[in-house]
Design a protein around this motif. Structure first.
Motif, PDB file in Angstrom:
ATOM      1  N   GLU A  33       3.273   1.664  -9.755  1.00 22.10           N
ATOM      2  CA  GLU A  33       1.932   1.811  -9.198  1.00 22.10           C
ATOM      3  C   GLU A  33       1.645   0.817  -8.070  1.00 22.10           C
ATOM      4  O   GLU A  33       1.077   1.198  -7.026  1.00 22.10           O
TER       5      GLU A  33
ATOM      6  N   TRP B   4       3.382   2.082  -4.965  1.00 20.11           N
ATOM      7  CA  TRP B   4       2.696   3.266  -4.452  1.00 20.11           C
ATOM      8  C   TRP B   4       1.400   2.874  -3.730  1.00 20.11           C
ATOM      9  O   TRP B   4       1.093   3.380  -2.648  1.00 20.11           O
TER      10      TRP B   4
ATOM     11  N   ARG C 266       2.923  12.982 -13.708  1.00 20.28           N
ATOM     12  CA  ARG C 266       2.249  11.970 -12.884  1.00 20.28           C
ATOM     13  C   ARG C 266       3.251  11.046 -12.218  1.00 20.28           C
ATOM     14  O   ARG C 266       3.115  10.699 -11.037  1.00 20.28           O
TER      15      ARG C 266
ATOM     16  N   ARG D 111       4.082  10.502  -8.192  1.00 20.27           N
ATOM     17  CA  ARG D 111       4.135   9.192  -7.542  1.00 20.27           C
ATOM     18  C   ARG D 111       5.460   9.000  -6.800  1.00 20.27           C
ATOM     19  O   ARG D 111       5.485   8.502  -5.669  1.00 20.27           O
TER      20      ARG D 111
END
Length: 385
Positions: A249, A252, A275, A279
């Motif tokens: 995360e 990203w 998910r 990503r």
């Protein structure tokens, strides 16, 4: 032991119910476990005494238990055929139902013809040497023997083509469980046939019963484990993907800050795998854009900087270094130094090893956030990163 077996079967049946409601092909397996759980529950003394014996039909619990057992073994067979030989099931489903129904009718007929002067704990032992009672038991045991043997063969055959170790292990455990189920029925058949012929069996009646119980419990245990291993594998992968999602995360967030156009707005659902897949696609899309912001010598320098990194991780680690430098250049408004390299996003390839891509991305994300990447970016930009 018997109480634990019954509880385990009902837990598996309850666990399988949501999947059976959502997915049609999961319903036969749920029906199989529910049938076996019902059959084992009927056999419990308290249930027989409170629910069945008041109906006034001697040994009715035995008939109900065996009828439900035939239904359960039929559902197991339908499940494995649907999985391993779906084309065969299209034309064989109703014949299987018909054979099962005919077997239950024959079972009920022989049950009515069998003398049952009193309620007995073990119908097999009580009918040793009795023609009609033995015929009744042979119908039940013979049906189970055929169904369990075919199921075992199909489980083992399909396991060779299963994707993923948990599913493969689960199918082999199911195959072993149904094989022991077939062994249980053959042991019972041999014992009853020998006693009907007036000959001595290889073991006395008490030892024969003990061995039969052990084989039966082992068969149920293996089937429960075989059902649980793939589900545990799915749960473990879900936990792994959630953890990976948290780890990528920050990467990203940083990359989409400089190239926000790659972010897809379509809803992706709650699945951690989907998910994470989204990503990774968006990160690789940014990487393709950032490639234009680093010259070839920077890519070479990134590869050189991986000298102390284990070989399988070097490419991903190098990507983390040069992407950090390209990100810094894009963030400060630098112009591209070369043309972007046209490249098909390999995350869209159906043959991609998704777990391998996740591992590679985790290496790249860790490299990107490392002090070495910050130093690499400073050394390959006019201003600090």
């Amino acid at each position: 032991m018997k109480t634990a077996v019954v509880l385990a079967l009902w837990l598996v049946a309850a666990w399988r119910l949501p999947a059976a409601i959502r997915v049609q092909r999961q319903r036969p397996l749920w029906a199989a476990f529910t049938s076996v759980a019902v059959a084992c529950t009927i056999a419990r003394p308290a249930v027989k005494r409170i629910v069945i014996e008041p109906l006034g039909i001697t040994n009715l619990a035995t008939l109900l238990q065996h009828a439900v057992g035939i239904a359960g073994s039929t559902f197991v067979l339908i499940f494995v055929i649907a999985m391993a030989r779906p084309a065969a099931l299209a034309r064989g489903r109703w014949p299987l139902y018909g054979i099962a129904a005919a077997s239950i009718v024959l079972l009920a007929t022989l049950f009515a013809l069998t003398p049952r002067p009193e309620e007995v704990h073990n119908f097999f032992e009580a009918n040793l040497g009795h023609p009609t009672g033995t015929a009744y038991c042979m119908v039940f045991l013979g049906y189970l023997a055929v169904a369990m043997s075919i199921s075992s063969w199909l489980f083992w055959s399909y396991s060779r083509h299963a994707a993923g170790a948990p599913l493969r292990t689960g199918l082999r455990l199911l195959g072993a469980g149904t094989a022991f189920g077939a062994l249980y029925t053959l042991w019972r058949i041999a014992h009853m046939a020998t006693r009907l012929a007036g000959a001595e069996f290889v073991t006395d009646d008490d030892t024969t019963q003990t061995i039969a119980d052990l084989v039966e419990y082992l068969a149920i245990l293996l089937i429960v484990l075989g059902n649980s291993v793939p589900a545990a594998g799915v749960l473990w992968r879900s936990v792994t993907y959630r953890r990976a999602l948290r780890q990528v995360e920050p990467l990203w967030t940083a990359l989409t800050e400089v190239v926000p156009d790659v972010v897809l707005n379509d809803p992706v659902g709650r699945s951690p795998r989907l998910r994470l897949h989204r990503r990774l696609i968006e990160i690789w899309d940014v990487v393709l854009v950032l490639r234009a912001y680093v010259p070839a010598q920077t890519l070479d320098a990134a590869q050189t900087a991986t000298a102390g990194v284990p070989a399988p991780k070097r490419d991903a680690y190098a990507d983390g270094l040069w992407v950090r430098a390209a990100w810094a250049a894009k963030l400060r408004g630098a112009s591209p130094v070369c043309e972007s390299v046209p490249k098909v996003n390999h995350m869209d390839d159906e043959d991609t090893d998704f777990d391998a891509e996740v591992r590679s991305m985790l290496v790249m994300a860790a490299a990107y956030r490392s002090p070495a990447a910050a130093e690499f970016a400073r050394n390959h930009q006019e201003i600090p990163a």
